[in-house]
Design an enzyme around this catalytic site. Structure first.
Site, PDB file in Angstrom:
ATOM      1  N   ARG A  57      26.659  51.751 -18.940  1.00 53.96           N
ATOM      2  CA  ARG A  57      26.827  51.181 -17.221  1.00 53.96           C
ATOM      3  C   ARG A  57      25.293  51.512 -16.874  1.00 53.96           C
ATOM      4  O   ARG A  57      24.428  50.967 -15.982  1.00 53.96           O
ATOM      5  CB  ARG A  57      27.796  50.933 -16.331  1.00 53.96           C
ATOM      6  CG  ARG A  57      27.620  50.945 -15.191  1.00 53.96           C
ATOM      7  CD  ARG A  57      28.407  50.473 -14.083  1.00 53.96           C
ATOM      8  NE  ARG A  57      29.996  51.957 -14.060  1.00 53.96           N
ATOM      9  CZ  ARG A  57      29.314  53.000 -13.626  1.00 53.96           C
ATOM     10  NH1 ARG A  57      28.596  53.080 -12.854  1.00 53.96           N
ATOM     11  NH2 ARG A  57      30.378  53.604 -13.802  1.00 53.96           N
ATOM     12  N   TYR A 110      15.237  29.472  -2.230  1.00 54.36           N
ATOM     13  CA  TYR A 110      16.482  29.689  -3.265  1.00 54.36           C
ATOM     14  C   TYR A 110      17.894  29.849  -2.445  1.00 54.36           C
ATOM     15  O   TYR A 110      18.138  30.946  -1.784  1.00 54.36           O
ATOM     16  CB  TYR A 110      16.824  30.836  -4.007  1.00 54.36           C
ATOM     17  CG  TYR A 110      17.207  30.691  -5.154  1.00 54.36           C
ATOM     18  CD1 TYR A 110      17.777  29.720  -6.195  1.00 54.36           C
ATOM     19  CD2 TYR A 110      19.019  31.531  -5.325  1.00 54.36           C
ATOM     20  CE1 TYR A 110      18.134  29.116  -6.985  1.00 54.36           C
ATOM     21  CE2 TYR A 110      19.806  31.566  -6.075  1.00 54.36           C
ATOM     22  CZ  TYR A 110      19.294  30.660  -7.495  1.00 54.36           C
ATOM     23  OH  TYR A 110      20.806  30.327  -7.909  1.00 54.36           O
ATOM     24  N   ASP A 182      10.406  37.668  -4.782  1.00 54.57           N
ATOM     25  CA  ASP A 182      11.515  37.023  -5.375  1.00 54.57           C
ATOM     26  C   ASP A 182      10.014  35.972  -6.586  1.00 54.57           C
ATOM     27  O   ASP A 182       9.406  34.733  -5.960  1.00 54.57           O
ATOM     28  CB  ASP A 182      12.009  36.090  -5.239  1.00 54.57           C
ATOM     29  CG  ASP A 182      13.213  35.762  -6.172  1.00 54.57           C
ATOM     30  OD1 ASP A 182      12.266  35.416  -7.188  1.00 54.57           O
ATOM     31  OD2 ASP A 182      14.046  35.190  -5.602  1.00 54.57           O
ATOM     32  N   LYS A 207      15.793  32.387 -15.707  1.00 58.63           N
ATOM     33  CA  LYS A 207      14.046  31.279 -15.894  1.00 58.63           C
ATOM     34  C   LYS A 207      13.341  31.549 -16.619  1.00 58.63           C
ATOM     35  O   LYS A 207      13.716  31.555 -18.123  1.00 58.63           O
ATOM     36  CB  LYS A 207      14.057  30.866 -14.191  1.00 58.63           C
ATOM     37  CG  LYS A 207      15.344  31.195 -13.242  1.00 58.63           C
ATOM     38  CD  LYS A 207      15.649  29.932 -13.595  1.00 58.63           C
ATOM     39  CE  LYS A 207      17.512  30.308 -12.693  1.00 58.63           C
ATOM     40  NZ  LYS A 207      17.021  30.566 -11.320  1.00 58.63           N
TER      41      LYS A 207
HETATM   42  C1  LIG Z   1      17.610  31.126 -10.017  1.00 58.85           C
HETATM   43  C2  LIG Z   1      17.800  31.950  -9.121  1.00 58.85           C
HETATM   44  C3  LIG Z   1      17.859  32.915  -8.589  1.00 58.85           C
HETATM   45  C4  LIG Z   1      19.512  33.183  -8.503  1.00 58.85           C
HETATM   46  O1  LIG Z   1      19.652  34.265 -10.263  1.00 58.85           O
HETATM   47  P1  LIG Z   1      20.982  34.249 -10.837  1.00 58.85           P
HETATM   48  O2  LIG Z   1      19.945  34.441 -12.331  1.00 58.85           O
HETATM   49  O3  LIG Z   1      21.351  32.583 -10.846  1.00 58.85           O
HETATM   50  O4  LIG Z   1      21.572  34.754 -11.121  1.00 58.85           O
HETATM   51  C5  LIG Z   1      16.931  33.637  -7.235  1.00 58.85           C
HETATM   52  N1  LIG Z   1      16.111  33.209  -7.177  1.00 58.85           N
HETATM   53  C6  LIG Z   1      15.431  32.333  -7.402  1.00 58.85           C
HETATM   54  C7  LIG Z   1      14.118  31.501  -7.298  1.00 58.85           C
HETATM   55  C8  LIG Z   1      15.992  31.087  -8.696  1.00 58.85           C
HETATM   56  O5  LIG Z   1      15.640  30.911  -8.972  1.00 58.85           O
END
Ligand SMILES: *Cc1c(COP(=O)(O)O)cnc(C)c1O
Length: 389
Positions: A57, A110, A182, A207
């Site tokens: 971890r 998001y 983000d 993504k």
């Molecule tokens: C998908 C996404 C998240 C969350 O990510 P996960 O891998 O699904 O936990 C956060 N911010 C954006 C812009 C996203 O597209």
């Protein structure tokens, strides 16, 4: 590595030939426990006085390779990897804020991040003011004495709105507020928030970084001080660490990140222009259009305009009919994969918000979010064109 082209960096980042018998692909270390050579060494590693690994971890060589790779691509001093984007987001938040603190965040982003911030408001007394993030001044206007974090998502989900990152980070710096970006939609190929002054950058690596719709992961990068605070605090306590097998898959995805993003950028530009011509489409949201409200900022802070766009086909019925008629593009949530992914936003990802919240976020009933893949752009355009009827 010095500042090479991202095409070169993405291929070579993280590889450590000397430490891994010359292995050109980073090995997957599955061990959860690492033995020590002797008492002094064991104590030093365990107490972070000497680099090394001791427990899954808290550190793993494969995960470490991913963390170094992300730090390098994002121009951070250090990186940290997580089991999901949300684990990275919650770790960033819990590193910077505690009860009684205040956050400023976009009213359109998001939706799980929106709901997470509302959740920590209700459960832990961390209040968030949601603002129009396409105007940097609204961050300044929302600052209170207890503001500790500015949240930025640019381009934003689903309307690909743009926030002036340098401006928000500079407002934050003078107010003593940390800025977190983000960067999931842009990726370091299109935008580097740390170079623009942000304190932390996070990604849903599920993504574009992974890029193949085959894993769930998250990453963070920033100054060594903040990332280490996250590593020894939120990441350690909440335990959202990534599995080494998944870290390896993300590393493998990153090797082609630059190539894929180049193609995502050009395909999206072409599809956006095609959609504009179709009579059934009422609006196309794409930061590459000159009449996009923040086109000038996008041009300044981004290398390309990204692989995401949103199109309004008027009604929920029209949006449903389009996804039912697709032959090549995939009707699915998520984004950033090699395949074109289309979803009706109001009916799916943003269904958890109230009608008023959706309207404040600019999410109309007929809004479709399109993550434009790397297929032949003519095939994508023809498929959507005929599905539009
Ligand atoms: C998908 C996404 C998240 C969350 O990510 P996960 O891998 O699904 O936990 C956060 N911010 C954006 C812009 C996203 O597209």
């Amino acid at each position: 590595m010095s500042k090479k082209s991202i095409y070169t960096e993405a291929v070579h980042a993280g590889v450590d030939l000397d430490a891994n018998h010359g292995a050109a692909s980073v090995p997957i270390y599955t061990a959860s426990v690492f033995a020590f050579e002797n008492a002094d060494e064991g104590i030093a590693i365990h107490n972070y006085e000497k680099p090394g690994y001791f427990y899954g971890r808290l550190g793993n060589p494969t995960v470490d390779a991913l963390e170094r790779t992300v730090a390098e691509l994002e121009r951070g001093e250090a990186g940290l990897a997580f089991a999901s984007g949300m684990a990275a987001i919650s770790a960033a938040a819990f590193t910077l804020v505690g009860s009684g603190d205040h956050v400023v965040a976009p009213e359109s982003m998001y939706s799980t991040t929106t709901n997470f911030l509302k959740h920590i408001g209700e459960s832990f007394g961390v209040e968030t003011t949601f603002v129009d993030a396409s105007n940097a001044e609204s961050y300044a206007a929302a600052v209170k004495p207890n503001t500790r974090m500015f949240w930025v998502e640019s381009p934003s989900n689903p309307l690909v709105r743009i926030t002036d990152i340098a401006e928000v980070a500079s407002i934050g710096r003078s107010a003593g507020v940390a800025t977190v970006v983000d960067n999931t939609f842009a990726t370091p190929y299109n935008q580097r928030p740390l170079e623009l002054g942000a304190d932390l950058v996070i990604h849903s690596a599920t993504k574009y970084l992974g890029g193949h719709s085959d894993l769930t992961a998250g990453v963070m990068a920033g100054s060594r001080e903040l990332v280490e605070k996250a590593r020894h605090g939120a990441a350690k306590f909440y335990g959202g660490n990534i599995a080494p097998q998944v870290a390896w898959l993300v590393l493998r995805g990153i090797k082609t990140l630059a190539l894929r993003m180049e193609r995502h950028n050009s395909n999206t530009f072409a599809l956006a222009n095609m959609l504009l011509e179709h009579s059934a489409v009422q609006a196309v949201h794409y930061p590459g259009f000159e009449d996009h409200v923040n086109h000038e900022i996008a041009k300044r802070q981004m290398h390309g305009f990204g692989g995401m766009l949103a199109a309004d086909v008027g009604t929920a019925a029209a949006a449903k009919s389009l996804v039912n008629n697709l032959k090549i593009c995939t009707f699915a949530t998520s984004l950033g994969g090699v395949e074109t992914l289309i979803q009706p936003v109001a009916l799916m990802t943003h269904a958890t918000l109230s009608a008023e919240e959706r309207s404040a976020a600019g999410v109309s009933e007929g809004l479709l979010r399109i993550s434009v893949g790397i297929e032949d752009v003519n095939d994508i355009c023809e498929d959507i064109y005929s599905a539009l009827g």
